[in-house]
Motif scaffolding. Structure first.
Motif, short mmCIF file in Angstrom:
data_model
loop_
_atom_site.label_atom_id
_atom_site.label_comp_id
_atom_site.label_asym_id
_atom_site.label_seq_id
_atom_site.Cartn_x
_atom_site.Cartn_y
_atom_site.Cartn_z
N THR A 205 0.81 -1.22 0.00
CA THR A 205 0.00 0.00 0.00
C THR A 205 0.84 1.27 0.00
N SER A 206 1.89 1.33 0.81
CA SER A 206 2.64 2.58 0.97
C SER A 206 3.71 2.72 -0.13
N ASN A 207 4.30 3.90 -0.22
CA ASN A 207 5.41 4.10 -1.16
C ASN A 207 6.54 3.11 -0.86
N ARG A 208 6.81 2.91 0.44
CA ARG A 208 7.88 1.97 0.80
C ARG A 208 7.54 0.56 0.35
N ASP A 209 6.29 0.14 0.56
CA ASP A 209 5.87 -1.20 0.12
C ASP A 209 6.13 -1.38 -1.38
N TRP A 210 5.77 -0.37 -2.15
CA TRP A 210 5.93 -0.48 -3.60
C TRP A 210 7.40 -0.49 -4.00
N GLY A 211 8.22 0.30 -3.31
CA GLY A 211 9.66 0.29 -3.59
C GLY A 211 10.27 -1.07 -3.28
N LEU A 212 9.88 -1.65 -2.15
CA LEU A 212 10.41 -2.96 -1.77
C LEU A 212 9.99 -4.03 -2.76
N LEU A 213 8.71 -4.01 -3.16
CA LEU A 213 8.22 -5.01 -4.12
C LEU A 213 8.97 -4.88 -5.46
N GLY A 214 9.12 -3.65 -5.93
CA GLY A 214 9.83 -3.44 -7.20
C GLY A 214 11.27 -3.90 -7.11
N TYR A 215 11.90 -3.57 -5.99
CA TYR A 215 13.32 -3.94 -5.85
C TYR A 215 13.47 -5.46 -5.84
N TRP A 216 12.57 -6.14 -5.14
CA TRP A 216 12.65 -7.60 -5.06
C TRP A 216 12.41 -8.22 -6.44
N ILE A 217 11.41 -7.72 -7.14
CA ILE A 217 11.12 -8.28 -8.47
C ILE A 217 12.31 -8.08 -9.40
N GLY A 218 12.89 -6.89 -9.39
CA GLY A 218 14.05 -6.62 -10.26
C GLY A 218 15.19 -7.57 -9.99
N GLU A 219 15.34 -7.96 -8.73
CA GLU A 219 16.42 -8.91 -8.38
C GLU A 219 16.12 -10.32 -8.86
N GLN A 220 14.84 -10.66 -9.03
CA GLN A 220 14.46 -12.05 -9.31
C GLN A 220 14.40 -12.38 -10.81
N VAL A 221 14.05 -11.38 -11.62
CA VAL A 221 13.71 -11.71 -13.02
C VAL A 221 14.83 -11.28 -13.96
N PRO A 222 15.00 -11.98 -15.08
CA PRO A 222 16.02 -11.56 -16.05
C PRO A 222 15.61 -10.29 -16.78
N GLU A 223 16.58 -9.68 -17.47
CA GLU A 223 16.37 -8.36 -18.09
C GLU A 223 15.18 -8.30 -19.03
N GLU A 224 14.99 -9.32 -19.83
CA GLU A 224 13.95 -9.24 -20.85
C GLU A 224 12.57 -9.60 -20.31
N ALA A 225 12.49 -9.94 -19.02
CA ALA A 225 11.22 -10.38 -18.43
C ALA A 225 10.23 -9.23 -18.32
N ILE A 226 8.94 -9.58 -18.45
CA ILE A 226 7.86 -8.62 -18.18
C ILE A 226 7.02 -9.21 -17.05
N PRO A 227 7.23 -8.72 -15.81
CA PRO A 227 6.50 -9.27 -14.68
C PRO A 227 5.02 -8.88 -14.71
N VAL A 228 4.20 -9.81 -14.25
CA VAL A 228 2.78 -9.55 -14.06
C VAL A 228 2.53 -9.65 -12.56
N VAL A 229 2.09 -8.56 -11.97
CA VAL A 229 1.96 -8.51 -10.52
C VAL A 229 0.50 -8.74 -10.15
#
Ligand code: F3S
Length: 426
Positions: A205-229
């Protein structure tokens, strides 16, 4: 690569040597990428503000020489005509008002100002921000663009449904002069579907929550990936998606994502995945959130904060107002700085609304046009920086050798007024 008649004429010099060099660059670039053709664009965001560092490299102090060398990769100095496409300057190296705070010498200031005048004379709009979509450049769904700046690219692809790859200074320089960009990657329908499904099991919900989720996803997926949240239960706003995309594009190379029902191109998970099964399924819960938080705070061993940086990506008016409110009746601690960064145009509005003065009265500073990571500047002696931006805390320790602390806006303002970090994990 197939060229149209007008593209062939540009390549053959019908519009002068600079346009020919630009077209030559685009053709070579497109062929390497496997593009079969170019596509028209009337929306180009690049970075063409040059200071002494660039002049030294190209051995000539003229703006034409800097543009030829750095924006077109040309071997000779060309006479650069006005731009053909609607073109915009992204964030640059200098705040034209607070350049002395950055520690820049007068000669550097003068050189960058001359470069800025040159851009204006050539028709490049001086937005001077990493968030052009906040200040008048809001591309439409399906619009073909040529943008640099990863946080802006991921925003316009995902939230707005416009189309751009992460371009470079040279390809955007060439696109400005020709109104063309190679037709590949995220310009193509078939490359915009989701590949990785992220099932979110905690409230975001918060800005911090969204930053953490984005950071975690970026660490998990390869460059060409398109994540679906999937699993988002509260509709985010511009600020949250700005933080999310910037984080995912800094810990990884995410250029586009879908949040079904919220972002531009998918109403459902099935639509985001184009009816296919995801290549990979990921689950984001409390443990993954904690992991991201710890990664973002991994460089910090001290809690004495020298600088609090807000506005990465550049702050909205609402974020500036929030800082003002959090500071009400308080003052920034002696020995700590609080810098808030916003687009130039919004700084003017913030001045009219009294926010800039309120920040100054509390000992903080509203800046524009640049940021510490791009301009590579910090207050003298800075060892520890606190910020509410996953992107800034990802880059500053690496670029400037400082410790970084990540938390909420309230924790950051608290650190600014106490000089001490008292943030907690979510
Ligand atoms: Fe913008 Fe600088 Fe952050 S360019 S996205 S404020 S690192």
């Amino acid at each position: 690569m197939r060229l149209t008649d007008d593209e062939r004429a540009m390549l053959d010099g019908a519009e002068g040597e600079a346009v020919a060099a630009a077209m030559d660059l685009l053709v070579r670039y497109g062929e390497v990428l496997g593009a079969e053709r170019l596509v028209d664009t009337d929306n180009v965001c690049g970075a063409n503000l040059f200071g002494s560092r660039h002049s030294l490299v190209c051995g000539s102090p003229t703006p034409d020489a800097a543009f030829s060398e750095h924006s077109l990769d040309a071997p000779t100095v060309l006479t650069i005509p006005p731009v053909k496409a609607q073109s915009y300057q992204l964030i640059g190296p200098m705040d034209t008002e607070h350049w002395q705070v950055q520690g820049l010498p007068q000669a550097e200031h003068d050189e960058i100002m001359a470069s800025e005048r040159y851009n204006a004379e050539h028709g490049i709009h001086l937005l001077n921000t990493c968030t052009p979509y906040q200040v008048g450049n809001v591309p439409l769904k399906g619009e073909h663009c040529a943008w640099m700046e990863s946080s802006a690219v991921v925003y316009v692809n995902s939230v707005l449904g416009a189309r751009t790859n992460v371009e470079g200074r040279e390809s955007t320089g060439a696109a400005m002069l020709t109104g063309k960009i190679p037709y590949w990657g995220l310009h193509l329908d078939g490359n915009r579907h989701g590949t990785h499904l992220v099932e979110v099991g905690v409230p975001v919900t918060s800005n911090r929550d969204w930053g953490l989720l984005g950071y975690w996803i970026g660490e998990q997926v390869p460059e060409e990936a398109i994540p679906v949240v999937d699993g988002i239960t509260a509709t985010p706003d511009l600020v949250r998606l700005k933080h999310f995309g910037a984080a995912a594009a800094s810990s990884g190379g995410v250029e586009m994502y879908h949040v079904p029902g919220i972002t531009a191109e998918a109403r459902t998970v099935e639509e985001a995945l184009a009816g296919r099964a995801p290549q990979v399924r990921l689950r984001y819960g409390a443990a993954e959130r904690q992991e991201a938080y710890e990664h973002l705070n991994a460089t910090a061993t001290d809690t004495d904060v020298d600088l609090v940086m807000i506005g990465c990506p550049h702050a909205t008016l609402g974020q500036i107002r929030d800082v003002v409110r959090l500071l009400e009746g308080r003052r920034v601690h002696d020995g700590t700085e609080l810098w808030v960064f916003t687009p130039r145009a919004l700084r003017h509005v913030a001045e009219q609304n009294g926010y800039a003065q309120a920040l100054a009265d509390a000992g903080a500073l509203l800046m524009s046009d640049t940021c510490p990571a791009i301009g590579q500047f910090l207050p003298n002696g800075t060892r520890v920086v606190a910020t509410d931006s996953a992107k800034q805390v990802h880059y500053l320790p690496a670029i400037m050798g400082v410790q970084g602390l990540f938390g909420t806006l309230a924790e950051c303002v608290d650190a600014a007024v106490t000089g001490t970090w008292r943030g907690d994990a979510p």
